[in-house]
Enzyme design. Structure first.
Site: not given
Ligand code: F6P
Length: 346
Positions: A22, A83, A114, A137, A139, A141, A183
């Site tokens: 992300g 990803r 992570d 990130t 998050d 985390d 997340r």
């Molecule tokens: O890790 C960052 C984040 O925005 C999280 O807060 C969220 O759950 C996730 O990515 C969403 O992922 P994607 O962009 O794959 O929908």
């Protein structure tokens, strides 16, 4: 470690950098710092596009100081992100390593969370070059660093949005449920909830599914007090991926039990965008410079972290071992504020 001209190097190092997972505001500031610090050390920098996909498909560009001179304020990432399920396979990992070898890369810097660092560890299994992670990130985390790049901006963006939602909630004495990203962790939810004086924060750190009905009943009572007797708005912030069947189900169940409409507002990807706030620009700059210093010092398998305002090196294996927990003092503060509010108003 100081940032000095690397005149003694017999061989010029080639550094690769990519952004993964992300995107987070401040990733560009980190790319800029990596490139400027690398150039100052006489290193060459190659950027790979679209996260690890760019490594697997050998999709890259040369990065010079000129390419990064005006990007510190930009959200997103000039290198794009993605990803990359293929990197979870041995075949994908070997392709990525092959690209690093073909391009004579000596060190790989990955800016991500992570999951991205696990990818970096997998590459290190088959490649002898140096690998360094920079935590980016929203998050927050990642263990081993007090803050990740992008978190502060995301929190401020959410606060700004919720302050506006509060205006319309106040005008109508209305109940809003605002879903926040994170997340599986509540760093954003708790920080935003406290900053917006949310009447209730529901997140992984204070929710157990067995308490679901009890929470709904208590909330229904509190909402009736606020809306019907005190003519106030009522704001609940809730973490994504938390309530069984989703946050819309929560809003529906709350509406049903209280008899008062609860409207869901999902902030979503707005939290990932926008120009980084000063804190993220500065953190990203410090981390980018520290990454090059670590490479210069022959470090590998490390994540750059910030602890108590100092740059530190954390083993990648330690950084990915546990998710960083929301500080208990934050959870307690929210709980205490609620208790104090209830006391002073009875
Ligand atoms: O890790 C960052 C984040 O925005 C999280 O807060 C969220 O759950 C996730 O990515 C969403 O992922 P994607 O962009 O794959 O929908």
């Amino acid at each position: 470690m100081s940032l000095t001209q690397n005149n003694n190097n017999t061989k010029i190092k080639r550094i690769a950098v990519l952004t993964s997972g992300g995107d987070a505001p401040g990733m560009n500031a980190a790319i800029r710092a990596v490139v400027l610090a690398a150039t100052a050390n006489n290193f060459e920098v190659i950027g790979f596009y679209h996260g690890y996909n760019g490594l697997i498909n050998n999709e890259h560009c040369v990065l010079s100081n000129n390419d990064v001179h005006d990007i510190i304020h930009l959200g997103g990432t000039i290198l794009k992100s993605a990803r990359c399920p293929e990197l979870c396979t041995k075949n994908g990992q070997l392709k990525a390593v092959e690209t690093l070898k073909i391009n004579n890369i000596d060190a790989l810097v990955v800016i991500g969370g992570d999951g991205s660092f696990k990818g970096l560890q997998a590459i290190a299994e088959y490649w002898s070059g140096q690998v360094i992670g920079i935590p980016g990130t929203i998050d927050n985390d990642v263990d081993g660093t007090d803050f990740t790049i992008g978190f502060s901006t995301a929190v401020n963006t959410a606060i700004d949005a919720i302050d506006k939602i509060r205006d319309t909630a106040n005008a109508f004495d209305r109940v809003f449920v605002v879903e926040l990203m994170g997340r599986h962790s509540g760093h954003i939810t708790f920080n935003v909830g406290i900053s917006c004086a949310a009447e209730q924060v529901i997140s992984f750190e204070n929710f157990q599914v067995q308490q679901k009905q009890a929470i709904l009943s208590t909330l229904a009572e509190n909402i009736k007090q606020a809306i019907q007797y005190k003519h106030r708005s009522y704001l609940i912030v809730i973490a994504e991926n938390l309530w069984p069947n989703g946050s819309q189900a929560f809003a529906n169940e709350l509406t049903k039990i209280s008899g008062i409409d609860a409207t869901l507002c999902t902030l979503g990807y707005i939290q990932r965008g926008g120009s980084p706030v000063a804190k993220d620009r500065i953190l990203a700059t410090k981390m980018g410079v520290a990454a090059i210093q670590a490479i210069n010092a022959q470090e590998t398998n490390m994540m750059i972290g910030e602890q108590n305002n100092a740059m530190v090196l954390v083993l990648l294996s330690e950084a990915v071992q546990h998710q960083k927990q929301v500080s208990q003092s934050l959870v307690d503060a929210q709980q205490n504020i609620l208790a104090m509010t209830a006391q002073t108003e009875t």
